[in-house]
Design a protein around this motif. Structure first.
Motif, PDB file in Angstrom:
ATOM      1  N   ILE A   1       0.867  -1.380  -0.080  1.00 24.64           N
ATOM      2  CA  ILE A   1       0.010   0.089   0.005  1.00 24.64           C
ATOM      3  C   ILE A   1       1.230   1.552  -0.021  1.00 24.64           C
ATOM      4  CG2 ILE A   1      -1.680   1.574   0.886  1.00 24.64           C
ATOM      5  CD1 ILE A   1      -2.631  -1.182   2.566  1.00 24.64           C
ATOM      6  N   LYS A   2       2.385   1.123   1.106  1.00 26.27           N
ATOM      7  CA  LYS A   2       3.076   2.283   0.767  1.00 26.27           C
ATOM      8  C   LYS A   2       3.001   2.374  -0.324  1.00 26.27           C
ATOM      9  CE  LYS A   2       6.706   4.432   3.705  1.00 26.27           C
ATOM     10  NZ  LYS A   2       7.906   3.696   4.702  1.00 26.27           N
ATOM     11  N   SER A   3       3.651   1.493  -1.416  1.00 26.52           N
ATOM     12  CA  SER A   3       4.776   2.018  -2.467  1.00 26.52           C
ATOM     13  C   SER A   3       3.358   2.265  -3.304  1.00 26.52           C
ATOM     14  CB  SER A   3       4.922   0.131  -3.050  1.00 26.52           C
ATOM     15  OG  SER A   3       5.401   0.332  -4.378  1.00 26.52           O
ATOM     16  N   GLY A   4       2.460   1.862  -3.519  1.00 24.99           N
ATOM     17  CA  GLY A   4       1.288   2.253  -4.075  1.00 24.99           C
ATOM     18  C   GLY A   4       0.672   3.645  -4.126  1.00 24.99           C
ATOM     19  N   LEU A   5       0.035   4.270  -3.130  1.00 25.97           N
ATOM     20  CA  LEU A   5       0.489   5.061  -2.318  1.00 25.97           C
ATOM     21  C   LEU A   5       1.756   6.369  -2.854  1.00 25.97           C
ATOM     22  CD1 LEU A   5      -0.817   5.423   1.162  1.00 25.97           C
ATOM     23  CD2 LEU A   5      -2.021   6.273  -0.121  1.00 25.97           C
ATOM     24  N   LYS A   6       2.836   6.009  -3.325  1.00 26.21           N
ATOM     25  CA  LYS A   6       3.718   6.968  -3.559  1.00 26.21           C
ATOM     26  C   LYS A   6       3.747   7.450  -5.540  1.00 26.21           C
ATOM     27  CE  LYS A   6       7.225   6.758  -0.189  1.00 26.21           C
ATOM     28  NZ  LYS A   6       8.166   6.470   0.471  1.00 26.21           N
ATOM     29  N   ARG A   7       3.248   5.913  -5.844  1.00 28.47           N
ATOM     30  CA  ARG A   7       2.931   6.150  -7.360  1.00 28.47           C
ATOM     31  C   ARG A   7       1.495   6.333  -7.763  1.00 28.47           C
ATOM     32  NH1 ARG A   7       1.932   0.970  -8.607  1.00 28.47           N
ATOM     33  NH2 ARG A   7       2.697  -0.725  -6.703  1.00 28.47           N
ATOM     34  N   ARG A   8       0.417   6.304  -7.017  1.00 31.52           N
ATOM     35  CA  ARG A   8      -0.465   6.573  -7.714  1.00 31.52           C
ATOM     36  C   ARG A   8      -1.083   8.068  -8.447  1.00 31.52           C
ATOM     37  NH1 ARG A   8      -4.635   3.713  -5.980  1.00 31.52           N
ATOM     38  NH2 ARG A   8      -6.075   4.497  -7.625  1.00 31.52           N
ATOM     39  N   GLY A   9      -0.983   7.481  -9.592  1.00 34.17           N
ATOM     40  CA  GLY A   9      -1.151   9.529 -10.086  1.00 34.17           C
ATOM     41  C   GLY A   9      -2.866   9.687 -11.130  1.00 34.17           C
ATOM     42  N   ASP A  10      -3.147   8.161 -11.357  1.00 33.82           N
ATOM     43  CA  ASP A  10      -4.126   7.745 -11.986  1.00 33.82           C
ATOM     44  C   ASP A  10      -5.746   8.029 -11.000  1.00 33.82           C
ATOM     45  OD1 ASP A  10      -4.086   5.950 -10.338  1.00 33.82           O
ATOM     46  OD2 ASP A  10      -4.384   4.773 -12.217  1.00 33.82           O
ATOM     47  N   ILE A  11      -5.500   8.961  -9.775  1.00 33.35           N
ATOM     48  CA  ILE A  11      -6.600   9.474  -8.873  1.00 33.35           C
ATOM     49  C   ILE A  11      -6.573  10.527  -8.619  1.00 33.35           C
ATOM     50  CG2 ILE A  11      -4.686  10.520  -7.032  1.00 33.35           C
ATOM     51  CD1 ILE A  11      -8.631   7.463  -6.605  1.00 33.35           C
ATOM     52  N   GLU A  12      -6.407  11.513  -9.097  1.00 31.98           N
ATOM     53  CA  GLU A  12      -5.966  13.422  -8.716  1.00 31.98           C
ATOM     54  C   GLU A  12      -7.587  13.358  -9.827  1.00 31.98           C
ATOM     55  OE1 GLU A  12      -3.074  15.676  -9.874  1.00 31.98           O
ATOM     56  OE2 GLU A  12      -1.440  14.750  -9.263  1.00 31.98           O
ATOM     57  N   ARG A  13      -7.368  12.463 -11.134  1.00 29.25           N
ATOM     58  CA  ARG A  13      -8.373  13.259 -11.488  1.00 29.25           C
ATOM     59  C   ARG A  13     -10.211  12.941 -11.104  1.00 29.25           C
ATOM     60  NH1 ARG A  13      -8.427  13.556 -17.892  1.00 29.25           N
ATOM     61  NH2 ARG A  13     -10.104  15.071 -17.553  1.00 29.25           N
ATOM     62  N   LEU A  14     -10.489  11.554 -10.769  1.00 32.74           N
ATOM     63  CA  LEU A  14     -11.556  10.611  -9.818  1.00 32.74           C
ATOM     64  C   LEU A  14     -11.260  11.619  -8.811  1.00 32.74           C
ATOM     65  CD1 LEU A  14     -13.558   8.753  -9.792  1.00 32.74           C
ATOM     66  CD2 LEU A  14     -11.572   6.905  -8.390  1.00 32.74           C
ATOM     67  N   ALA A  15     -10.294  12.349  -7.989  1.00 32.40           N
ATOM     68  CA  ALA A  15     -10.092  13.203  -6.411  1.00 32.40           C
ATOM     69  C   ALA A  15     -11.068  14.343  -6.645  1.00 32.40           C
ATOM     70  CB  ALA A  15      -9.045  13.629  -5.790  1.00 32.40           C
ATOM     71  N   VAL A  16     -11.190  14.681  -8.134  1.00 30.65           N
ATOM     72  CA  VAL A  16     -11.122  16.404  -8.627  1.00 30.65           C
ATOM     73  C   VAL A  16     -12.814  16.140  -8.514  1.00 30.65           C
ATOM     74  CG1 VAL A  16     -11.808  18.278 -10.127  1.00 30.65           C
ATOM     75  CG2 VAL A  16      -9.243  17.348  -9.922  1.00 30.65           C
ATOM     76  N   ILE A  17     -13.471  15.403  -8.946  1.00 28.16           N
ATOM     77  CA  ILE A  17     -14.720  14.489  -9.680  1.00 28.16           C
ATOM     78  C   ILE A  17     -15.694  15.021  -7.991  1.00 28.16           C
ATOM     79  CG2 ILE A  17     -16.360  13.236 -10.193  1.00 28.16           C
ATOM     80  CD1 ILE A  17     -15.041  12.811 -12.858  1.00 28.16           C
ATOM     81  N   ILE A  18     -14.784  13.846  -7.192  1.00 25.09           N
ATOM     82  CA  ILE A  18     -15.464  13.947  -5.646  1.00 25.09           C
ATOM     83  C   ILE A  18     -15.316  14.585  -5.007  1.00 25.09           C
ATOM     84  CG2 ILE A  18     -14.965  13.217  -3.447  1.00 25.09           C
ATOM     85  CD1 ILE A  18     -13.637  10.280  -5.387  1.00 25.09           C
ATOM     86  N   ILE A  19     -14.717  16.232  -5.011  1.00 28.55           N
ATOM     87  CA  ILE A  19     -15.157  16.766  -4.561  1.00 28.55           C
ATOM     88  C   ILE A  19     -15.592  17.831  -4.927  1.00 28.55           C
ATOM     89  CG2 ILE A  19     -13.159  18.863  -3.691  1.00 28.55           C
ATOM     90  CD1 ILE A  19     -10.809  17.302  -3.947  1.00 28.55           C
ATOM     91  N   MET A  20     -15.652  17.445  -6.299  1.00 31.98           N
ATOM     92  CA  MET A  20     -16.854  19.060  -7.275  1.00 31.98           C
ATOM     93  C   MET A  20     -18.399  18.604  -7.269  1.00 31.98           C
ATOM     94  SD  MET A  20     -15.708  19.575 -11.110  1.00 31.98           S
ATOM     95  CE  MET A  20     -14.314  20.578 -11.630  1.00 31.98           C
ATOM     96  N   THR A  21     -18.305  16.824  -6.971  1.00 35.59           N
ATOM     97  CA  THR A  21     -20.044  16.069  -6.231  1.00 35.59           C
ATOM     98  C   THR A  21     -19.816  16.826  -5.280  1.00 35.59           C
ATOM     99  OG1 THR A  21     -18.557  14.579  -6.164  1.00 35.59           O
ATOM    100  CG2 THR A  21     -19.876  14.257  -7.959  1.00 35.59           C
ATOM    101  N   LEU A  22     -19.398  16.432  -4.233  1.00 33.73           N
ATOM    102  CA  LEU A  22     -19.242  16.469  -2.677  1.00 33.73           C
ATOM    103  C   LEU A  22     -19.910  18.196  -2.301  1.00 33.73           C
ATOM    104  CD1 LEU A  22     -17.487  14.113  -0.834  1.00 33.73           C
ATOM    105  CD2 LEU A  22     -19.810  14.544  -0.846  1.00 33.73           C
TER     106      LEU A  22
END
Length: 961
Positions: free
Chosen positions: A548-569
């Motif tokens: 998980i620690k490794s995945g947290l450091k290299r995840r780049g595809d979560i940013e746009r999904l995060a934008v959608i979550i923030i916008m919707t909420l």
């Protein structure tokens, strides 16, 4: 040979043969198709829903406006041909037109009732009362229905010596239905400087029986001819004009052309939903009637035209403001559409490269791509439009924020129609985005080298917006708006130029929302890395924490999904906060306007405490006393109540008035009343006084007022204790002083000593009353009190029950307006959050199949895969959820001024006023539930998406292409 045959078949494929392949491509990769389809459907649903909802809003408002007019058109006969016979001919001709519901003769002249002898008393009661002479069938047809709907009592039969009056006239003269008016004197104003009398008597009627009464509710003179449903009107039969004592007034009506044929139109025969066309059709109707009547000259008048055009201006402004409020959710849907399309195209990148190896040309590949997108566009547009119809139908049935009350009047089939604007405008916008993204992204993938196209990961260049840190700039700039909000909440006296103030309030909500959402995606990547130490110590992640620690450091595809979550909420939070604020504001306005359990207004000022005390169900009361004084060259009103009595009531937990927390700045009502007790020569002023007089809280001022002998009297050294915004009972724009000081001013104005009225009660016309049952009062008891006030209590002008009117706003249909739009935004945003979380997490998990397969091949179990996906996404999604709620709260405060402006515009149209401030209500529990539901929904979407990846065939998944 087989491969070569396939290659040849590919090149020879004709267009019709691509259709089955298009369907196959869509259903073969449901996740990819769902990502694109969800964006199209949500965009179409939202945009078409708003257009349909707004069209329904205007249609219903126009129809209700026309319906509430007793008549829309009037005709009169000009010149010597004006007679009852000709008017009857004209009325019959108009009624024969299929566009007419009702036509009737009505007369009103400048000679109104000037004096009334209600019960054969020794002297007349004087006052101007508007009189209408009407046909006996006036109240039995469509025109009279409006009047009969206004709390009409008795019967509407005007035959013989009958009369119908307003409740105000009954109360003023202590009359009731069944009583007789002994005498009505009709007088005409005559300007004659030498005459001792200014009125000439032109008619008299005697022994009239009151057969009915009504309670008016419309503003005066709404209609050009004079609104017949407002004020102290008197309705009489036209037949009474033939009596011998009415000869003069009868002649006046004919000579002045004051006999009219009033016309109620059939709205189904006119384009009521289009004000410009409606006005033209009304004018056409008037001219056609005038042209077709022969033998005498007629003149028609469009009574509703000005009001319709005024409403059109207001309606356009409201529509623009609705769009402004809908911009966040519109941008969200378009962003979601763009994101879904891009991810769908990226999923096709490997397939494009493989087809290029097979010998397909770029034109053929692009043709298949366009076919798939076009088919998805058609399906998504149709589904989105149908959902838009459903959303407009549901939202139009809103009785409060997210309180849907479908009734017999909310027929779904009335909404089931094709609106070209509602379909093609969103369709064109969605199509434009699809075309731009498809050409840009699709061409790039087609032109890629095969080795680059088949790679499982693509190195993406950061977008221009983030690359230049514009999101951070927007977010920092928007903080200036929150500073203004803080200044307002803290009641700080800071002078900011109005132009800058307006600019900040208009721009910062969008800057804060857009910038904050993008900054939030940065935080979603950064904060989990800072918190990973604490998070990964949880026992359930012990065996997979390194992965998980490794995945947290290299995840780049979560940013746009995060934008959608923030916008919707953030949008869901905005809708929830402002929805609750809107409902609270409606109740606050009634609390302020009525001011207590009951408000009673008398015709003249006096001591009515005993009168009120004798009414069954009333407990205690206070009067609001008012007068005006002057300081320097400024004149302002002062108000007072029995502050010592009310302070004691508050201390005992049983106040008479419905005090609000923002009645005073920096003072609770209890502290304000205590301050007046400690300093009887103190004063609370409304904010403008400080600026006009150039004084501050704590300063002293002098007030002056005229005495009974016209001398000027001054009271000195009155201390400004603080600021008052409004007082219970609908009192605004006034200063507030103690009972002691008010009685002192009153005594000195009468040339008496300051303590002359020391032991007296405050008198007034407005009394605030506490009932014995308070909030638990029953509707039956309310009706009993209303009946007693209407029939057995003299001198009362009007009265209002808080609990009665509170019930009205809780049950009245509120969907048309801000509440309905907020409910629509709330529903769309939450659906967008859940759909996007499922569809896009499914694609993200699909991309990681190879990675999961390798982990499985080296010994990882399925539960480890689930834990890893859950652990990587949970902290990110939790961060996005919290930040989204924060952005929603900030935008709610920044947008509050826009909502308040909309309320002012809508009240301007309805004739109301907005005085009570729109205080933002942040419902913490509801926001927590929204965040929790969204967070849990996103985690479930992740778990469902990772299921297929965890259950894949390892021999195929680990194969390297």
């Amino acid at each position: 040979m087989k491969n070569n045959d396939k290659k040849i078949e590919f090149h020879k494929r004709i267009p019709l043969e691509t259709i089955p392949n298009t369907f196959f491509a869509i259903f073969r990769n449901k996740r990819r198709s769902l990502a694109m389809l969800s964006g199209i459907v949500l965009s179409m649903t939202l945009l078409s829903g708003i257009i349909l909802y707004n069209a329904e809003l205007k249609q219903n408002n126009y129809e209700s406006m026309v319906k509430n007019y007793p008549y829309e058109v009037d005709f009169s006969i000009q010149g010597s041909n004006s007679s009852y016979e000709n008017l009857a001919t004209l009325s019959a001709a108009i009624e024969n037109d299929d566009r007419t519901l009702d036509a009737t003769i009505i007369g009103r002249s400048s000679a109104d009732v000037f004096s009334i002898d209600p019960k054969n008393s020794s002297e007349f009661l004087y006052g101007g009362f508007r009189t209408y002479f009407v046909d006996e069938d006036y109240f039995t047809e469509s025109i009279g229905e409006t009047l009969l709907s206004m709390d009409f009592k008795g019967n509407a039969n005007l035959s013989g010596q009958s009369v119908i009056v307003s409740e105000g006239l009954l109360n003023e003269f202590s009359l009731k239905i069944g009583d007789k008016l002994h005498t009505l004197n009709f007088s005409e104003w005559v300007w004659d400087e030498e005459a001792e009398e200014s009125y000439n008597e032109v008619g008299t009627l005697a022994n009239l029986t009151i057969v009915g009464s009504y309670k008016p509710s419309f503003p005066d003179d709404l209609i050009g001819f004079g609104n017949p449903i407002d004020g102290n009107n008197i309705y009489l039969s036209l037949d009474l004009l033939t009596e011998s004592n009415m000869t003069d007034i009868n002649q006046i009506l004919i000579e002045e052309g004051s006999l009219h044929v009033m016309v109620k139109i059939d709205v189904t025969k006119f384009s009521v939903g289009d004000p410009a066309t409606f006005n033209k059709e009304l004018n056409l109707f008037i001219n056609q009637i005038s042209r077709d009547i022969e033998g005498f000259d007629t003149y028609g008048n469009n009574l509703i035209g000005g009001t319709i055009m005024f409403f059109q201006v207001i309606s356009v402004l409201i529509t623009i403001l609705y769009i402004v409020l809908a911009i966040p959710v519109i941008l969200l849907s378009l962003y979601l559409l763009n994101f879904g399309l891009e991810m769908s195209l990226e999923e096709r990148r490997r397939l494009i490269a493989i087809k290029k190896v097979q010998g397909a040309s770029g034109k053929q590949i692009f043709s298949e791509l366009k076919n798939e997108i076009f088919l998805t566009l058609l399906v998504g547009s149709v589904l989105g439009y149908i959902l838009g119809i459903i959303s407009a139908w549901i939202i139009s049935s809103i009785a409060g924020f997210m309180q849907i009350q479908l009734s017999a009047n909310s027929n779904f089939f009335d909404y089931l129609r094709f609106d070209s604007t509602a379909f093609f405008l969103p369709f064109c916008l969605v199509s434009l985005i699809l075309i731009i993204v498809t050409f840009k992204k699709g061409k790039r993938f087609i032109n890629q080298e095969v080795t680059e196209g088949v790679s499982r990961r693509e190195i993406k260049k950061q977008k221009f917006f983030k690359r230049h840190k514009l999101d951070i700039v927007f977010f920092i700039i928007s903080l200036s708006g929150l500073v203004l909000v803080a200044i307002d909440l803290l009641n700080l006296q800071v002078q900011i130029p109005i132009g800058i103030n307006i600019l900040i309030y208009i721009t910062t909500p969008f800057l804060f929302w857009i910038g904050g959402s993008s900054v939030g995606s940065r935080i979603v990547k950064w904060l989990p890395l800072k918190l990973e130490g604490v998070f990964l110590r949880l026992p359930m992640f012990k065996d997979v924490k390194n992965v998980i620690k490794s995945g947290l450091k290299r995840r780049g595809d979560i940013e746009r999904l995060a934008v959608i979550i923030i916008m919707t909420l953030s949008i869901a939070s905005l809708a929830t906060i402002q929805g609750n604020t809107d409902e609270t504001l409606a109740q606050r306005k009634i609390e302020w306007e009525i001011g207590a359990d009951w408000q009673v207004n008398f015709e003249s000022a006096g001591d009515y405490y005993e009168t009120i005390q004798n009414i069954s169900g009333f407990d205690d009361s206070i009067a609001i006393s008012q007068t005006s004084v002057q300081t320097y060259s400024s004149e302002f009103a002062i108000s007072a109540i029995d502050n010592l009595k009310e302070l004691e009531n508050i201390e005992n937990g049983n106040p008479i008035a419905l005090w609000q927390k923002d009645t005073f700045n920096k003072f609770t009502p209890k502290k304000a009343l205590q301050a007046l007790k400690d300093n009887p020569k103190g004063i609370f002023v409304y904010p403008d006084v400080l600026f006009e007089l150039d004084v501050q809280v704590g300063d002293s001022i002098d007030i002056s007022f005229p005495g009974i002998d016209s001398s000027e009297i001054t009271v000195t050294d009155i201390t400004i204790l603080g600021i008052v915004n409004e007082l219970p009972g609908g009192i605004s724009g006034t200063t507030f002083i103690s009972k002691e000081l008010f009685l002192q001013v009153l005594a000195q104005s009468l040339n008496q000593s300051s303590d002359y009225f020391a032991n007296s009660n405050l008198n007034g016309t407005r009394y605030l009353v506490r009932t014995t049952d308070g909030a638990s009062i029953s509707q039956e008891k309310i009706s009993e009190i209303q009946l007693e006030l209407d029939t057995n209590t003299t001198g009362i002008k009007t009265h209002r029950s808080f609990q009665d009117e509170l019930g009205d706003i809780n049950t009245t249909k509120q969907g048309y307006g801000i509440t309905g739009l907020l409910s629509l935004n709330f529903i769309i945003s939450l659906i967008a959050a859940l759909v996007s979380a499922f569809s896009f997490s499914a694609i993200l998990m699909e991309r990681r199949k190879h990675e999961f397969a390798i982990l499985r091949s080296i010994g990882a179990k399925k539960r480890h895969i689930y834990k890893m996906a859950l652990g990587e996404n949970a902290l990110m999604m939790l961060t996005a959820s919290v930040w989204g709620i924060f952005i929603g709260i900030g935008v709610s405060y920044l947008f509050n001024g826009v909502f308040e402006f909309i309320s002012i515009i809508m009240n301007l149209f309805t004739g109301g006023s907005v005085v009570v401030g729109r205080t933002v209500i942040v419902p913490g529990l509801e926001l927590l539930l929204i965040s929790a539901v969204t967070f849990i929904g996103m985690l479930l979407a992740t778990m469902l998406s990772v299921k297929s990846a965890a259950n894949q065939d390892l021999s195929l998944a680990t194969k390297v292409v």
